[in-house]
Scaffold this active site. Sequence first.
Site, PDB file in Angstrom:
ATOM      1  N   GLU A   1      -3.786   2.248  -3.144  1.00  0.00           N
ATOM      2  CA  GLU A   1      -3.266   2.674  -4.444  1.00  0.00           C
ATOM      3  C   GLU A   1      -1.827   2.194  -4.600  1.00  0.00           C
ATOM      4  OE1 GLU A   1      -5.672   6.928  -4.757  1.00  0.00           O
ATOM      5  OE2 GLU A   1      -3.515   6.925  -4.374  1.00  0.00           O
TER       6      GLU A   1
ATOM      7  N   ASN B   1      -0.268   4.009  -1.337  1.00  0.00           N
ATOM      8  CA  ASN B   1      -1.030   4.949  -0.541  1.00  0.00           C
ATOM      9  C   ASN B   1      -2.351   4.261  -0.218  1.00  0.00           C
ATOM     10  OD1 ASN B   1      -1.627   7.249   0.826  1.00  0.00           O
ATOM     11  ND2 ASN B   1      -2.015   8.505  -0.996  1.00  0.00           N
TER      12      ASN B   1
ATOM     13  N   TYR C   1      -8.831  13.630   6.989  1.00  0.00           N
ATOM     14  CA  TYR C   1      -8.463  13.801   5.587  1.00  0.00           C
ATOM     15  C   TYR C   1      -8.870  12.587   4.762  1.00  0.00           C
ATOM     16  CZ  TYR C   1      -5.547  14.095   1.432  1.00  0.00           C
ATOM     17  OH  TYR C   1      -5.113  14.111   0.134  1.00  0.00           O
ATOM     18  N   LYS C   2      -8.704  11.416   5.333  1.00  0.00           N
ATOM     19  CA  LYS C   2      -9.059  10.195   4.599  1.00  0.00           C
ATOM     20  C   LYS C   2     -10.560   9.916   4.670  1.00  0.00           C
ATOM     21  CE  LYS C   2      -4.423   8.190   5.035  1.00  0.00           C
ATOM     22  NZ  LYS C   2      -4.032   8.080   3.619  1.00  0.00           N
TER      23      LYS C   2
ATOM     24  N   ARG D   1       5.297   3.219  -4.854  1.00  0.00           N
ATOM     25  CA  ARG D   1       4.955   3.346  -3.451  1.00  0.00           C
ATOM     26  C   ARG D   1       3.484   2.967  -3.313  1.00  0.00           C
ATOM     27  NH1 ARG D   1       2.134   8.339  -2.070  1.00  0.00           N
ATOM     28  NH2 ARG D   1       2.765   8.077   0.097  1.00  0.00           N
TER      29      ARG D   1
ATOM     30  N   TYR E   1       3.063   9.195   7.445  1.00  0.00           N
ATOM     31  CA  TYR E   1       3.571   9.489   6.115  1.00  0.00           C
ATOM     32  C   TYR E   1       5.055   9.200   6.026  1.00  0.00           C
ATOM     33  CZ  TYR E   1      -0.416  12.634   5.279  1.00  0.00           C
ATOM     34  OH  TYR E   1      -1.633  13.179   5.094  1.00  0.00           O
TER      35      TYR E   1
ATOM     36  N   HIS F   1      -1.048  19.193  -4.313  1.00  0.00           N
ATOM     37  CA  HIS F   1      -0.972  18.533  -3.011  1.00  0.00           C
ATOM     38  C   HIS F   1      -1.382  19.437  -1.853  1.00  0.00           C
ATOM     39  CE1 HIS F   1       1.734  15.409  -4.924  1.00  0.00           C
ATOM     40  NE2 HIS F   1       0.806  14.711  -4.322  1.00  0.00           N
TER      41      HIS F   1
END
Lengths: 355, 328
Positions: free
Chosen positions: A265, A225, A316-317, A223, A37, A193
Amino acid sequence: MTIQFNDETFRDDYSFRNSDRAIKRFPFPFHEDSYMYSVNMEQHRGGPSGSVYEKRFDVDEHYLSEMRDRAIVLAEDPLRCQSLPHMTLAGWDTLELIMVSKSEDYPDLFELHRDGSRWRWVNKPMGIDHTFTFLDETTLPCGPLEYITRQAQGDYAVLDQRGDMLYMDAGMVTTQADWSLDFDIGMDFFEWHAPVPLAHEMGIFKRALKFLLNVQQGAPARRLNWTMTVNPLLDTSPENYHKWGIQKTTLTPENIGAKQHLRVELQTFYRLPRSNALLFPIRCYLIAFQDIVSVPKWGRRLHRVVRDLPDELATYKGFIANRPMMLDYLSQYDDGLPTSPGVWPDLETEPPLQR
Amino acid sequence: MSAAPQKARAGAERIDVTVSAVVPVNDLVTRFEFTRADGRPFPPFSPGAHTVVEMQDGGRTRLNPYSLMSDPSDPTTYAISVRRDDAGRGGSLFMHRNVKPGDAMTLSYPVNLFPLDRRARKHVFIAGGIGITPFLAMIAHLEHLGGAWELHYASRNRALGSYVEDLTAKYPHKVHAIFDEDGEAIALEDLLDGQPLGTHVYVCGPAGMIKWVHDTATAHGWPAENVHSEEFLAPQPGKPFEVRLCKSDIVIQVGENESLLEAMERCGVDAPFLCRGGACGQCETEVVEADGTFDHRDHWLEEDDHASGKKIMPCVSRFIGETLVLDR
C-alpha cells in the site's frame, strides 16, 4: 507518456498481470533485510521519473481494470462507500484535489476546464466528459467522493479532525487489506487501529497521530505498508472473507510463485483545504512472488524479511500458516550475498543469483 | 522508503505575495490585502486558518501569525487585519509603519488550529476586539453554504469596533454588537441558555474572555467538545538567558525582546514551528539539563509536563537561571 491499459480481472480467472515495466516500478517496501514497524513518513513531493512516487495520484496499466472491479464491488455492496453528513465538503475537496492533480500530471488522459463554479471534467480512458457545478451535489450522479473515487485507483479514507483526534467519517474502500469501512465508520484513530499487534505498545500510533494532525496544506506525506495476498485479489474485505480466506489453503509448492502476491500500500496524506479534513488515499499494488524474484536483490531480501518477521506480525498479516512454504520457495532465490541499501531494484549493479 | 529523501524547511510551505492594499480600519487596526506574486490563484483555505507573515525588518526576520479574514472562496486575495500593539515586540508596528502597497512579502500556507466543527447544527461566535478576524472568514463561508450562525461581538466602542458597521448592516438579525464604554456586556448565560441541541460555541479574544466562556459553558453543562477557542500568544519580552543546544553543538544567547525560537533561528538552527503562538505543539523541545526556573507560557503542554521540567515550547516560553541545555 502513453499507458497501455491492461484488460484483466482481480477475481474468478485472475487474469491480472504486471508488465516488465510494472515489475521494475513496483513499490518494493523493504529498504533493508529486515522489517519492523516505524512511522516511516516522508514528504510526498514527487520521486524518480517513472516511479509510483512521481505523481500525486499514480495512474498505471491496471487503471481501467481496477475501476471495473470497484464497480462490481459497489454493485454488490453499496456500503463500501459512505460519507457522514458533515463530510460532504471534504468530498468536494477530494474531487477537486484529484481532478486538478490528474489533469496537471496526465494532461493527455485527463482535462479539467473551470469557469467559475462551472467545471468540465474529461476522463479520456473511461470515456467521461461531464459538466457540473462545483459544490452543487445535484449536478453529479452521486456524491462528490463517490463520483471521483469511481475514477481513481486506490481506497480513500476521509478523516475529520476535531479536538486533536482524527475520525473515520467518510471513505471509498473496495481494495482493502481486511478492514471494513462500514465497521470503522465514525471511529477515532485509536479505535480503528485497535486490532494491530505490538504497535500500540511501541507508541507507534501516538506518534503517528501527532504527525498526521500536523500534516499541513501544501505539504502532503506518504509511507508504505504491506501484507500478503493469495491470488491477485483487490477486494480482501472482512465482508467477503468467506470467499477469499479459504483460497489461502490452495497454495502448493508448484503454484506458489504465481499465486502468492506481495501486497503493498502506498499511503499518502493530504490536508484538504476547504474542510480541514485529512485525505488518506491507500493505493494497493500487487506483485506475484515469481515476478519479485526476477529482481535478484528483491528475491534475496524478501526471503530474509519473511524468515525473520516476528510471529505476531506474520499472524496479523495472515500468512503464518503458509510461511514455511513461502520460505521453501523464496530460499531458492537467496544465495546469501549482501544486498544494496534502499528499495530500488538496482538491476544494473546487483549481481545475478549465484547458483 | 526514502524514494526521494528531502529535507523540509521548518514551518508551513510559503507563498510569495505582493501587498495589494493597505486599508486603515480605525485608529488601531489596519487591513492588509495580498495577491500572489506569480499571478496564480491562492490555495483555498478553511475558515479559522491563519497565515504566518514573514517581515524583513532590517537584518531581522519577524514571523507573526494572523488569522485569514478574507472570504475563503475568493482565490484572488488573502487579507489579514493587524492591531497595532505599541508595547509589543515590534511586528505589528512594522506592519503599520513600513508595509506599503506593492511591497513583496512572504506568507505561509494556511494552517488551521481553529476549525469549524462541521457536525454543528448552529455556530455561535463570541469575539472580543481583534478576535473578530477568524469569524469574518467563517461568516462568509457559512453564508455560502447556508449554515446557521450568530455573532456576539464586544469592542471598546463603536469607533474601535473593527468591521462592526459592515457586519450589523449586512446581518442585522445575526450580529449583536456590544460596546464596553456604553456599559454593555455579552449576556453569556442568556445566550448559552436555549441554544438548540448540537450548537457549537467559538470564542476568540483576550485570555480572560476565553476562560470566562469556557468556565461559564462548563458550569451550564455544555460538553467541552462543543466549545472552541483560539488565542495566539505573542511572545513576551523577558530577561536575557543563555541556552546550550546539544545537537547543534552551540551556545546561544536569547535577548530580552526575542523568543527562544527566534534566537535559535537567528543562530541558523532550523527548528520546527507552525503557529509561533504556543498552540500547535510543533516546536516542543526536550530539556536535557536545567538549573533554574521555567517560565512556561504555552497552551500546548499539560500541567505535569510543565512541572516535570523536561519539555519547553520555545516559541513563547522562557527560562530564568544558570544552565539550560536543550535537545536541538
